[in-house]
Design a protein around this motif. Structure first.
Motif, PDB file in Angstrom:
ATOM      1  N   ALA A   1     -14.088  15.577  -2.441  1.00 16.88           N
ATOM      2  CA  ALA A   1     -14.752  14.628  -3.188  1.00 16.88           C
ATOM      3  C   ALA A   1     -13.761  13.387  -3.489  1.00 16.88           C
ATOM      4  CB  ALA A   1     -14.443  15.254  -4.763  1.00 16.88           C
ATOM      5  N   VAL A   2     -14.486  12.321  -3.433  1.00 17.52           N
ATOM      6  CA  VAL A   2     -13.805  11.036  -3.260  1.00 17.52           C
ATOM      7  C   VAL A   2     -14.333  10.000  -4.272  1.00 17.52           C
ATOM      8  CG1 VAL A   2     -13.456   8.886  -1.937  1.00 17.52           C
ATOM      9  CG2 VAL A   2     -13.623  11.293  -0.721  1.00 17.52           C
ATOM     10  N   ALA A   3     -13.381   9.145  -4.734  1.00 18.18           N
ATOM     11  CA  ALA A   3     -13.669   7.877  -5.725  1.00 18.18           C
ATOM     12  C   ALA A   3     -12.813   6.894  -5.119  1.00 18.18           C
ATOM     13  CB  ALA A   3     -13.571   8.392  -7.150  1.00 18.18           C
ATOM     14  N   ARG A   4     -13.778   5.678  -5.239  1.00 20.90           N
ATOM     15  CA  ARG A   4     -12.889   4.317  -4.960  1.00 20.90           C
ATOM     16  C   ARG A   4     -13.422   3.339  -5.979  1.00 20.90           C
ATOM     17  NH1 ARG A   4     -14.998   6.024   0.094  1.00 20.90           N
ATOM     18  NH2 ARG A   4     -13.425   6.664   1.670  1.00 20.90           N
ATOM     19  N   VAL A   5     -12.454   2.482  -6.202  1.00 19.78           N
ATOM     20  CA  VAL A   5     -12.745   1.288  -7.104  1.00 19.78           C
ATOM     21  C   VAL A   5     -11.595   0.297  -6.811  1.00 19.78           C
ATOM     22  CG1 VAL A   5     -11.000   2.280  -8.902  1.00 19.78           C
ATOM     23  CG2 VAL A   5     -12.730   0.563  -9.708  1.00 19.78           C
TER      24      VAL A   5
ATOM     25  N   LEU B   1      -7.010  17.958 -16.707  1.00 21.14           N
ATOM     26  CA  LEU B   1      -8.151  18.642 -16.048  1.00 21.14           C
ATOM     27  C   LEU B   1      -8.885  17.148 -15.701  1.00 21.14           C
ATOM     28  CD1 LEU B   1      -9.612  21.476 -18.286  1.00 21.14           C
ATOM     29  CD2 LEU B   1      -8.093  21.653 -16.252  1.00 21.14           C
ATOM     30  N   MET B   2      -9.178  17.026 -14.370  1.00 19.06           N
ATOM     31  CA  MET B   2      -9.899  15.764 -13.987  1.00 19.06           C
ATOM     32  C   MET B   2     -10.703  15.898 -12.616  1.00 19.06           C
ATOM     33  SD  MET B   2      -6.386  13.638 -12.712  1.00 19.06           S
ATOM     34  CE  MET B   2      -4.965  14.767 -12.386  1.00 19.06           C
ATOM     35  N   PHE B   3     -11.852  15.419 -12.604  1.00 18.06           N
ATOM     36  CA  PHE B   3     -12.660  15.099 -11.416  1.00 18.06           C
ATOM     37  C   PHE B   3     -11.977  13.975 -10.744  1.00 18.06           C
ATOM     38  CE2 PHE B   3     -16.137  16.816 -14.597  1.00 18.06           C
ATOM     39  CZ  PHE B   3     -16.313  17.884 -13.872  1.00 18.06           C
ATOM     40  N   ALA B   4     -12.614  13.674  -9.600  1.00 16.85           N
ATOM     41  CA  ALA B   4     -12.050  12.444  -8.957  1.00 16.85           C
ATOM     42  C   ALA B   4     -12.454  11.334  -9.588  1.00 16.85           C
ATOM     43  CB  ALA B   4     -12.809  12.311  -7.428  1.00 16.85           C
ATOM     44  N   GLU B   5     -13.341  11.203 -10.416  1.00 18.36           N
ATOM     45  CA  GLU B   5     -13.726  10.029 -11.028  1.00 18.36           C
ATOM     46  C   GLU B   5     -12.645   9.764 -12.422  1.00 18.36           C
ATOM     47  OE1 GLU B   5     -17.986  11.927 -10.054  1.00 18.36           O
ATOM     48  OE2 GLU B   5     -15.848  12.610 -10.404  1.00 18.36           O
TER      49      GLU B   5
ATOM     50  N   ALA C   1       0.733  -1.224  -0.047  1.00 18.77           N
ATOM     51  CA  ALA C   1       0.002  -0.008   0.023  1.00 18.77           C
ATOM     52  C   ALA C   1       0.929   1.346   0.170  1.00 18.77           C
ATOM     53  CB  ALA C   1      -0.996  -0.017   1.440  1.00 18.77           C
ATOM     54  N   PHE C   2       0.453   2.310  -0.806  1.00 16.56           N
ATOM     55  CA  PHE C   2       1.242   3.340  -0.841  1.00 16.56           C
ATOM     56  C   PHE C   2       0.226   4.650  -1.142  1.00 16.56           C
ATOM     57  CE2 PHE C   2       1.402   1.565  -5.178  1.00 16.56           C
ATOM     58  CZ  PHE C   2       1.153   2.836  -6.057  1.00 16.56           C
ATOM     59  N   SER C   3       0.747   5.838  -0.938  1.00 14.29           N
ATOM     60  CA  SER C   3      -0.116   7.032  -1.520  1.00 14.29           C
ATOM     61  C   SER C   3       0.918   8.106  -2.381  1.00 14.29           C
ATOM     62  CB  SER C   3      -0.750   7.565  -0.299  1.00 14.29           C
ATOM     63  OG  SER C   3       0.138   8.293   0.460  1.00 14.29           O
ATOM     64  N   VAL C   4      -0.039   8.612  -3.031  1.00 14.37           N
ATOM     65  CA  VAL C   4       0.629   9.771  -3.924  1.00 14.37           C
ATOM     66  C   VAL C   4      -0.044  11.071  -4.180  1.00 14.37           C
ATOM     67  CG1 VAL C   4       1.089  10.219  -6.311  1.00 14.37           C
ATOM     68  CG2 VAL C   4       1.717   7.897  -5.502  1.00 14.37           C
ATOM     69  N   ASP C   5       0.595  12.018  -3.576  1.00 15.94           N
ATOM     70  CA  ASP C   5      -0.150  13.278  -3.869  1.00 15.94           C
ATOM     71  C   ASP C   5       0.147  14.107  -5.223  1.00 15.94           C
ATOM     72  OD1 ASP C   5      -0.697  13.031  -1.169  1.00 15.94           O
ATOM     73  OD2 ASP C   5       0.585  14.571  -0.568  1.00 15.94           O
ATOM     74  N   TYR C   6      -1.005  14.663  -5.489  1.00 13.79           N
ATOM     75  CA  TYR C   6      -0.984  15.386  -6.905  1.00 13.79           C
ATOM     76  C   TYR C   6      -1.916  16.346  -6.815  1.00 13.79           C
ATOM     77  CZ  TYR C   6      -5.496  12.850  -7.471  1.00 13.79           C
ATOM     78  OH  TYR C   6      -6.674  12.239  -7.465  1.00 13.79           O
ATOM     79  N   SER C   7      -1.960  17.368  -8.135  1.00 18.01           N
ATOM     80  CA  SER C   7      -2.785  18.556  -8.201  1.00 18.01           C
ATOM     81  C   SER C   7      -3.931  18.044  -9.006  1.00 18.01           C
ATOM     82  CB  SER C   7      -2.063  19.551  -8.629  1.00 18.01           C
ATOM     83  OG  SER C   7      -2.936  20.719  -9.030  1.00 18.01           O
ATOM     84  N   SER C   8      -5.345  18.419  -8.802  1.00 22.12           N
ATOM     85  CA  SER C   8      -6.334  18.466  -9.601  1.00 22.12           C
ATOM     86  C   SER C   8      -6.967  19.541  -9.920  1.00 22.12           C
ATOM     87  CB  SER C   8      -7.308  17.204  -9.027  1.00 22.12           C
ATOM     88  OG  SER C   8      -7.946  17.724  -7.714  1.00 22.12           O
TER      89      SER C   8
END
Length: 299
Positions: free
Chosen positions: A289-293, A251-255, A141-148
């Protein structure tokens, strides 16, 4: 010296896991040059207590084995298997399975986008390794920070800027490329900007145990590449402008972000299953705003 852990349990029952959590230990990570890099880690170790009548496990043996194994040998699937098997063997028949959780910051040097500078970035990583019935299970498991940057906000900003341009140049004065360019570059040439925010992708993958290395860096690189806008380290003006261009191109939504990352994970032959969530820490709203898959890797 007396050892009451060897006494018979008063309420005989087998236990799923017994061990220690949040042990501070050094961990050696593999590096391309083979020398390895030592980092600070927080470690959980546990074994099952398979004999119902046994009062307790040999806990100090687990600690001593971890202390030697994790600092000396660079972390690999084969090395984790050996460490877990050694922990099982150390219990003299009390245990049949072992579990090891490792948490550390994975440091990677990242180049700036335009200036030629570079800087270090830390990625929180957790590895869960389990061994039982001769089968090794590995979860990374890991996490990555980015700009949206919000696509809807970008569209509204473009419309506002277009309306502003139409108002400013409503008169029949002569126009030229130079005049329009100078106006756009001035403070008057920007009526609205789209909202953007720092965002985070949290990824968890179950790895197939048929590979020799843990693909920590590879997966982090792949997720950052597909998102296109990972947060930066060293930043000069040229880098900031390049970052602004990247945001406009991505350009991106959470989805959108969740689908991008899922596509990369689903195509990786090292991954058996994956779960991911993305969170956009909104600059417009007071909520996120959150999205999971979740899904399976390629066969």
């Amino acid at each position: 010296m007396p050892d009451v852990a060897g006494d018979t349990a008063t309420s005989a029952r087998a236990l799923d896991w017994v061990g220690m959590e949040r042990i501070a230990l050094p961990l050696r990570l593999p590096t391309p040059d083979g020398a390895g890099m030592q980092v600070a880690a927080s470690v959980d170790i546990g074994v099952d207590l398979a004999r119902p009548e046994a009062r307790g496990i040999h806990m100090s043996r687990l600690y001593l084995r971890l202390q030697d194994a994790l600092a000396v040998e660079a972390m690999t699937p084969a090395g984790l298997r050996r460490t877990l098997q050694d922990c099982i063997d150390s219990q003299d028949g009390l245990s049949t399975q072992a579990r090891l959780a490792l948490r550390y910051d994975h440091l990677l040097r990242r180049d700036a986008l335009a200036s030629g500078h570079s800087g270090w970035k830390a990625y929180p990583v957790e590895i869960d390794a389990r061994l039982g019935a001769e089968r090794l299970s590995l979860t990374l498991a890991f996490s990555v920070d980015y700009s949206s940057t919000c696509p809807a906000s970008a569209a509204l900003s473009r419309q506002a800027n277009a309306d502003h341009f139409a108002t400013e140049f409503a008169s029949a004065r002569p126009l030229s490329t130079g005049v329009v360019r100078d106006w756009i570059a001035s403070e008057h040439g920007l009526a609205a900007t789209p909202h953007a925010q720092r965002s985070r992708a949290m990824v968890s993958v179950v790895l197939r145990p048929s590979f020799d290395e843990l693909p920590v860096t590879d997966l982090i690189d792949a997720v950052e590449a597909v998102l296109g806008t990972p947060v930066q380290t060293a930043v000069k003006r040229a880098d900031e402008q390049a970052f602004a261009r990247r945001n406009a191109e991505n350009l991106m939504f959470a989805e959108d972000a969740a689908r991008r990352v899922a596509t990369v994970l689903a195509e990786d032959a090292r991954i058996e299953r994956y779960e991911l969530s993305v969170t956009h820490f909104e600059s417009l709203h007071a909520h996120d705003a959150v999205a999971r898959v979740a899904g399976e890797g390629v066969n």
